[in-house]
Design an enzyme around this catalytic site. Sequence first.
Site, PDB file in Angstrom:
ATOM      1  N   LYS A  23      36.468  45.787  48.422  1.00 42.95           N
ATOM      2  CA  LYS A  23      36.186  45.002  47.202  1.00 42.95           C
ATOM      3  C   LYS A  23      37.485  44.550  46.545  1.00 42.95           C
ATOM      4  CE  LYS A  23      35.325  45.946  42.395  1.00 42.95           C
ATOM      5  NZ  LYS A  23      36.505  46.525  41.773  1.00 42.95           N
ATOM      6  N   CYS A 118      35.388  46.580  34.139  1.00 45.07           N
ATOM      7  CA  CYS A 118      35.025  47.905  33.617  1.00 45.07           C
ATOM      8  C   CYS A 118      35.922  48.278  32.442  1.00 45.07           C
ATOM      9  CB  CYS A 118      35.207  48.973  34.691  1.00 45.07           C
ATOM     10  SG  CYS A 118      34.013  48.879  36.016  1.00 45.07           S
ATOM     11  N   ARG A 123      43.245  47.941  28.820  1.00 45.86           N
ATOM     12  CA  ARG A 123      43.779  47.439  30.094  1.00 45.86           C
ATOM     13  C   ARG A 123      44.599  46.179  29.815  1.00 45.86           C
ATOM     14  NH1 ARG A 123      39.072  47.500  34.607  1.00 45.86           N
ATOM     15  NH2 ARG A 123      40.846  47.348  36.022  1.00 45.86           N
ATOM     16  N   ASP A 306      40.182  55.458  41.441  1.00 48.71           N
ATOM     17  CA  ASP A 306      38.804  55.020  41.666  1.00 48.71           C
ATOM     18  C   ASP A 306      37.959  56.088  42.361  1.00 48.71           C
ATOM     19  OD1 ASP A 306      39.605  52.673  40.523  1.00 48.71           O
ATOM     20  OD2 ASP A 306      39.930  51.648  42.420  1.00 48.71           O
TER      21      ASP A 306
HETATM   22  N1  EPU Z   1      48.913  48.085  32.996  1.00 47.70           N
HETATM   23  C1  EPU Z   1      49.657  47.695  31.886  1.00 47.70           C
HETATM   24  N2  EPU Z   1      50.031  46.387  31.801  1.00 47.70           N
HETATM   25  C2  EPU Z   1      49.696  45.477  32.743  1.00 47.70           C
HETATM   26  C3  EPU Z   1      48.955  45.871  33.862  1.00 47.70           C
HETATM   27  C4  EPU Z   1      48.568  47.196  33.959  1.00 47.70           C
HETATM   28  O1  EPU Z   1      49.964  48.503  31.018  1.00 47.70           O
HETATM   29  O2  EPU Z   1      50.089  44.311  32.585  1.00 47.70           O
HETATM   30  C5  EPU Z   1      48.497  49.489  33.090  1.00 47.70           C
HETATM   31  C6  EPU Z   1      46.964  49.615  33.050  1.00 47.70           C
HETATM   32  O3  EPU Z   1      46.496  49.641  31.710  1.00 47.70           O
HETATM   33  C7  EPU Z   1      46.736  50.912  33.773  1.00 47.70           C
HETATM   34  C8  EPU Z   1      47.825  50.898  34.845  1.00 47.70           C
HETATM   35  O4  EPU Z   1      48.822  49.967  34.388  1.00 47.70           O
HETATM   36  O5  EPU Z   1      46.959  51.985  32.915  1.00 47.70           O
HETATM   37  C9  EPU Z   1      47.336  50.498  36.212  1.00 47.70           C
HETATM   38  O6  EPU Z   1      46.783  49.223  36.183  1.00 47.70           O
HETATM   39  P1  EPU Z   1      46.769  48.243  37.445  1.00 47.70           P
HETATM   40  O7  EPU Z   1      47.269  46.929  37.011  1.00 47.70           O
HETATM   41  O8  EPU Z   1      47.427  48.889  38.620  1.00 47.70           O
HETATM   42  O9  EPU Z   1      45.206  48.139  37.744  1.00 47.70           O
HETATM   43  P2  EPU Z   1      44.349  46.835  37.883  1.00 47.70           P
HETATM   44  O10 EPU Z   1      45.034  45.861  38.757  1.00 47.70           O
HETATM   45  O11 EPU Z   1      43.836  46.396  36.567  1.00 47.70           O
HETATM   46  C10 EPU Z   1      43.218  47.655  40.088  1.00 47.70           C
HETATM   47  C11 EPU Z   1      41.801  47.819  40.556  1.00 47.70           C
HETATM   48  C12 EPU Z   1      41.184  49.006  39.841  1.00 47.70           C
HETATM   49  C13 EPU Z   1      42.002  50.240  40.137  1.00 47.70           C
HETATM   50  C14 EPU Z   1      43.471  50.001  39.733  1.00 47.70           C
HETATM   51  C15 EPU Z   1      44.392  51.157  40.084  1.00 47.70           C
HETATM   52  C16 EPU Z   1      41.121  45.594  41.074  1.00 47.70           C
HETATM   53  C17 EPU Z   1      40.298  44.425  40.713  1.00 47.70           C
HETATM   54  N3  EPU Z   1      41.063  46.620  40.255  1.00 47.70           N
HETATM   55  O12 EPU Z   1      43.112  47.409  38.686  1.00 47.70           O
HETATM   56  O13 EPU Z   1      39.898  49.160  40.400  1.00 47.70           O
HETATM   57  O14 EPU Z   1      41.482  51.328  39.416  1.00 47.70           O
HETATM   58  O15 EPU Z   1      43.965  48.827  40.382  1.00 47.70           O
HETATM   59  O16 EPU Z   1      44.400  51.358  41.451  1.00 47.70           O
HETATM   60  O17 EPU Z   1      41.794  45.602  42.095  1.00 47.70           O
HETATM   61  C18 EPU Z   1      37.655  49.801  40.433  1.00 47.70           C
HETATM   62  O18 EPU Z   1      37.609  49.319  41.583  1.00 47.70           O
HETATM   63  O19 EPU Z   1      36.731  50.512  39.941  1.00 47.70           O
HETATM   64  C19 EPU Z   1      38.831  49.546  39.634  1.00 47.70           C
HETATM   65  C20 EPU Z   1      38.865  49.727  38.317  1.00 47.70           C
END
Ligand code: EPU
Length: 421
Positions: A23, A118, A123, A306
């Site tokens: 996904k 979610c 975030r 996750d």
């Molecule tokens: N963060 C910041 N600033 C940013 C970006 C992120 O502070 O500009 C913080 C976030 O708040 C969080 C941490 O960095 O505390 C990690 O965030 P990351 O950007 O790595 O996560 P994401 O890209 O928003 C993806 C997955 C998530 C998964 C995370 C961590 C997708 C669409 N989502 O989210 O998946 O938990 O990486 O591996 O790829 C899920 O599938 O249920 C899901 C939430």
Amino acid sequence: MKEVIKIEGGHPLEGTVRISGSKNATVALIPAAILANGPVTIVGVPNISDVSALQQILEVQKVKVIHKAEDHIIIDPSHMENVDLDHVAVTKLRASYYFMGALLGKYKSVRIRMAGGCYLGPRPIDLHLKGFEALGAHVEYDQGCYHIWAEELVGTKIYLDFASVGATINIILAAVRAKGRTTIENAAKEPEIIDVITLLNKMGARIRGAGTNVITIDGVDELWGCFHEIIPDRIEAGTFIIMAAAAGKEMTVENIIPQHLEALLSKLDEMGVDMDVKLDRVTIHGGSKLKGVDVKTQTYPGLATDLQAPLTVLLTQAEGRSRVTETIYPERFKHCYELDKMGATTEVTTPKATIFGPTKLYGVDVTATDLRCGASLVVAGLIAKGVTTIDQIYHIDRGYDNLDGKLQALGAKIWREQIED
Ligand code: EPU
């Protein structure tokens, strides 16, 4: 009326389940495909509502999407238009923000609503925006919409304060057509990022360092169509492996890359789960006595956040006290409150939870507050005494391809029902 999932617990799982395409790779690969000047064929696309939402966004942009087979789509952006993305589909999922990077890269301008997804605590997307600005873009935010534009995108060095998955991918998408070289330091190393880079390089991009914390992107003038097969979903795989450890007799999870699951497999081994790991599958022999362990979520190759919720359910069945530390989303513990309703004993003091086991679980009415919470409630329902009713199942449908169908084939009693709201 609303749809719920019901599970009658206590029916052991047996047989083989095949894992779908990832996904979190898919939701980045689809926006990445619009950077091409011709058709991109993607195979292994999971049948989930996040993909349908992305498809709606593509349709708004006049991108042609052809379904060749159930898991096989062709994305043809040959006649696309850079229209403002204020469609409601943008707010349905987090990953719609990948259109920021992709449209900025392709057209040097994007107008898009704030993405949804979610709620796991705050975030922010500050790292994405800082990355775009470092490449020369201007960012404006007004009434829930971003306008990001640049006269010219110019490669530069970008250090990420946190190895964010989303920021790494979004900056890559913006930088592939920038002038010169972009270097992302402290980049995220998740397998889904490698998959996106593999697609982009097949399209003609020049990206090196995939899977390491330094990624170099040399901008190119043109990207073209190609064929790509998505990697298996390591989170879906991990969820089924945990289900097998909790409720399985003997169960095989196939179409996996075991290396992507190393942190989970070694934790399960420490808990006493009996498993045989082969090249692309793992067989779990259920019924082992489990012992409590301490777990900590981390960026890849650490234990995936996750999988924290499903794993927490297994810890309720393990002897002794387990401690879970969440380092990615400190507030991602809503499932604990739902599990407590089912009979679990958890104590949450963010960013940690303590689980006291083993405890018997009972079927009650619970709510899928987010995608992985929903998955954990399905795991709990499989082992609970009586019938568990799960509400807000659209969260589950966002990220698991035919979860109930796959479980039925393994012998679970799980079904959907329309009930009064
Ligand atoms: N963060 C910041 N600033 C940013 C970006 C992120 O502070 O500009 C913080 C976030 O708040 C969080 C941490 O960095 O505390 C990690 O965030 P990351 O950007 O790595 O996560 P994401 O890209 O928003 C993806 C997955 C998530 C998964 C995370 C961590 C997708 C669409 N989502 O989210 O998946 O938990 O990486 O591996 O790829 C899920 O599938 O249920 C899901 C939430």
